[in-house]
Design a protein around this motif. Structure first.
Motif, PDB file in Angstrom:
ATOM      1  N   SER A  12     -54.009 -26.219 -35.295  1.00  0.00           N
ATOM      2  CA  SER A  12     -52.768 -26.866 -35.723  1.00  0.00           C
ATOM      3  C   SER A  12     -52.542 -28.039 -34.788  1.00  0.00           C
ATOM      4  N   ARG A  13     -51.508 -28.810 -35.033  1.00  0.00           N
ATOM      5  CA  ARG A  13     -51.225 -29.958 -34.169  1.00  0.00           C
ATOM      6  C   ARG A  13     -50.608 -29.480 -32.854  1.00  0.00           C
ATOM      7  N   GLY A  14     -49.348 -29.090 -32.891  1.00  0.00           N
ATOM      8  CA  GLY A  14     -48.694 -28.550 -31.709  1.00  0.00           C
ATOM      9  C   GLY A  14     -48.938 -29.390 -30.463  1.00  0.00           C
ATOM     10  N   ARG A  15     -49.099 -28.703 -29.330  1.00  0.00           N
ATOM     11  CA  ARG A  15     -49.330 -29.403 -28.065  1.00  0.00           C
ATOM     12  C   ARG A  15     -50.772 -29.888 -27.907  1.00  0.00           C
ATOM     13  N   LEU A 112     -38.013 -23.467 -33.939  1.00  0.00           N
ATOM     14  CA  LEU A 112     -38.992 -23.117 -34.971  1.00  0.00           C
ATOM     15  C   LEU A 112     -39.531 -21.709 -34.838  1.00  0.00           C
ATOM     16  N   PHE A 113     -39.604 -21.210 -33.598  1.00  0.00           N
ATOM     17  CA  PHE A 113     -40.193 -19.891 -33.376  1.00  0.00           C
ATOM     18  C   PHE A 113     -39.147 -18.809 -33.102  1.00  0.00           C
ATOM     19  N   ASP A 114     -37.890 -19.125 -33.358  1.00  0.00           N
ATOM     20  CA  ASP A 114     -36.831 -18.128 -33.213  1.00  0.00           C
ATOM     21  C   ASP A 114     -36.922 -17.153 -34.393  1.00  0.00           C
ATOM     22  N   PRO A 115     -37.267 -15.888 -34.140  1.00  0.00           N
ATOM     23  CA  PRO A 115     -37.448 -14.950 -35.257  1.00  0.00           C
ATOM     24  C   PRO A 115     -36.170 -14.709 -36.049  1.00  0.00           C
ATOM     25  N   GLU A 116     -35.018 -14.957 -35.423  1.00  0.00           N
ATOM     26  CA  GLU A 116     -33.739 -14.746 -36.107  1.00  0.00           C
ATOM     27  C   GLU A 116     -33.156 -16.039 -36.658  1.00  0.00           C
ATOM     28  N   GLY A 117     -33.874 -17.148 -36.446  1.00  0.00           N
ATOM     29  CA  GLY A 117     -33.307 -18.442 -36.803  1.00  0.00           C
ATOM     30  C   GLY A 117     -33.659 -18.910 -38.207  1.00  0.00           C
ATOM     31  N   GLU A 118     -33.132 -20.085 -38.542  1.00  0.00           N
ATOM     32  CA  GLU A 118     -33.402 -20.736 -39.819  1.00  0.00           C
ATOM     33  C   GLU A 118     -34.455 -21.812 -39.618  1.00  0.00           C
ATOM     34  N   ALA A 119     -35.080 -22.238 -40.719  1.00  0.00           N
ATOM     35  CA  ALA A 119     -36.106 -23.274 -40.627  1.00  0.00           C
ATOM     36  C   ALA A 119     -35.505 -24.619 -40.211  1.00  0.00           C
ATOM     37  N   PRO A 203     -53.050 -33.675 -40.907  1.00  0.00           N
ATOM     38  CA  PRO A 203     -51.693 -33.544 -40.363  1.00  0.00           C
ATOM     39  C   PRO A 203     -51.077 -32.166 -40.535  1.00  0.00           C
ATOM     40  N   TRP A 204     -51.730 -31.283 -41.285  1.00  0.00           N
ATOM     41  CA  TRP A 204     -51.187 -29.951 -41.535  1.00  0.00           C
ATOM     42  C   TRP A 204     -52.143 -28.892 -41.012  1.00  0.00           C
ATOM     43  N   PRO A 205     -51.659 -27.789 -40.526  1.00  0.00           N
ATOM     44  CA  PRO A 205     -50.240 -27.556 -40.241  1.00  0.00           C
ATOM     45  C   PRO A 205     -49.857 -28.151 -38.892  1.00  0.00           C
ATOM     46  N   ALA A 211     -44.288 -20.068 -37.170  1.00  0.00           N
ATOM     47  CA  ALA A 211     -43.191 -21.037 -37.107  1.00  0.00           C
ATOM     48  C   ALA A 211     -42.392 -20.998 -38.396  1.00  0.00           C
ATOM     49  N   LYS A 212     -41.089 -21.225 -38.278  1.00  0.00           N
ATOM     50  CA  LYS A 212     -40.216 -21.266 -39.460  1.00  0.00           C
ATOM     51  C   LYS A 212     -40.545 -22.471 -40.345  1.00  0.00           C
ATOM     52  N   TRP A 213     -41.070 -23.508 -39.736  1.00  0.00           N
ATOM     53  CA  TRP A 213     -41.448 -24.745 -40.445  1.00  0.00           C
ATOM     54  C   TRP A 213     -42.781 -25.192 -39.886  1.00  0.00           C
ATOM     55  N   THR A 214     -43.762 -25.423 -40.747  1.00  0.00           N
ATOM     56  CA  THR A 214     -45.107 -25.768 -40.265  1.00  0.00           C
ATOM     57  C   THR A 214     -45.493 -27.210 -40.564  1.00  0.00           C
TER      58      THR A 214
END
Length: 216
Positions: A12-15, A112-119, A203-205, A211-214
């Motif tokens: 993936s892209r990331g760091r 993005l990596f909050d398991p309880e969060g929104e995208a 460019p993907w992912p 992640a909530k959004w990739t």
């Protein structure tokens, strides 16, 4: 042993992506080791001789580095992608910009990596992302690059996070023409344009499946 350096990171892209971009810009031939399965990384993790096993890693001969910032600084110095040496003010501004970009990256990844969060939590977009974009636009002002007139390693970091945001909240980035012009200017660099136009570039992912959004 291969004479080419090796960059290890997830598929993936990331760091990993700012490091790839810098290497491409510098014309370095390297092995782009991408892990698609955590088991693959676990099997390599303690066999590569890394002092502090982690991803990304960069192996250049007998030099074995982990930690994103350490790798970026090493490559920046090696390929003369740093603020002009001997001018304390420029180096201080470069270091400050680097740390600000790191904060932006870390904050975004936490969302993005909050398991309880929104995208795409609106509170993050309006309360953090947009104010930080405004600060970046003001800091750039009429500068071509973050350290002034020359590309530095910080630009590869900044481009990546700003491109994440452009895809994540395009309406927010559109409010700041200075940021959009900076992204266009970076993508117009011949080596970057060639890489991003090649079949090698994907460019993907932007981030892994947890992640909530990739990025799409």
């Amino acid at each position: 042993m291969s004479s080419k350096p090796t960059l290890g990171y997830w598929a993936s892209r990331g760091r990993g992506q700012p490091i790839r971009l810098l290497l491409k810009y510098a014309g370095v031939e390297f092995t782009d080791k991408r892990y698609t399965d955590p088991k693959g990384w676990q099997s390599d993790k303690y066999t590569l001789g890394l002092p502090f096993p982690n991803l990304p890693y960069y192996i250049d001969g007998d030099l074995k580095l982990t930690q994103f910032s350490a790798i970026m600084r090493y490559l920046g110095e090696k390929h003369k992608l740093v603020a002009v040496t001997g001018i304390d003010r420029h180096r201080a501004l470069q270091d400050m910009a680097e740390q600000q970009v790191q904060d932006m990256m870390n904050g975004f990844l936490k969302v993005l990596f909050d398991p309880e969060g929104e995208a795409k939590p609106q509170a993050y977009i309006t309360g953090t992302l947009e104010p930080q974009l405004a600060l970046f636009a003001k800091f750039l002002a009429d500068k071509l690059w973050f350290t002034g007139g020359q590309v530095s390693y910080v630009d590869f970091m900044a481009y990546e996070v700003l491109d994440w945001w452009r895809r994540y909240s395009p309406e927010s980035v559109a409010k700041h023409p200075t940021v959009g012009q900076y992204l266009d200017r970076f993508e117009a660099l011949p080596a970057i344009k060639a890489y991003q136009s090649s079949a090698e570039y994907n460019p993907w992912p932007a981030f892994g499946p947890r992640a909530k959004w990739t990025g799409k």
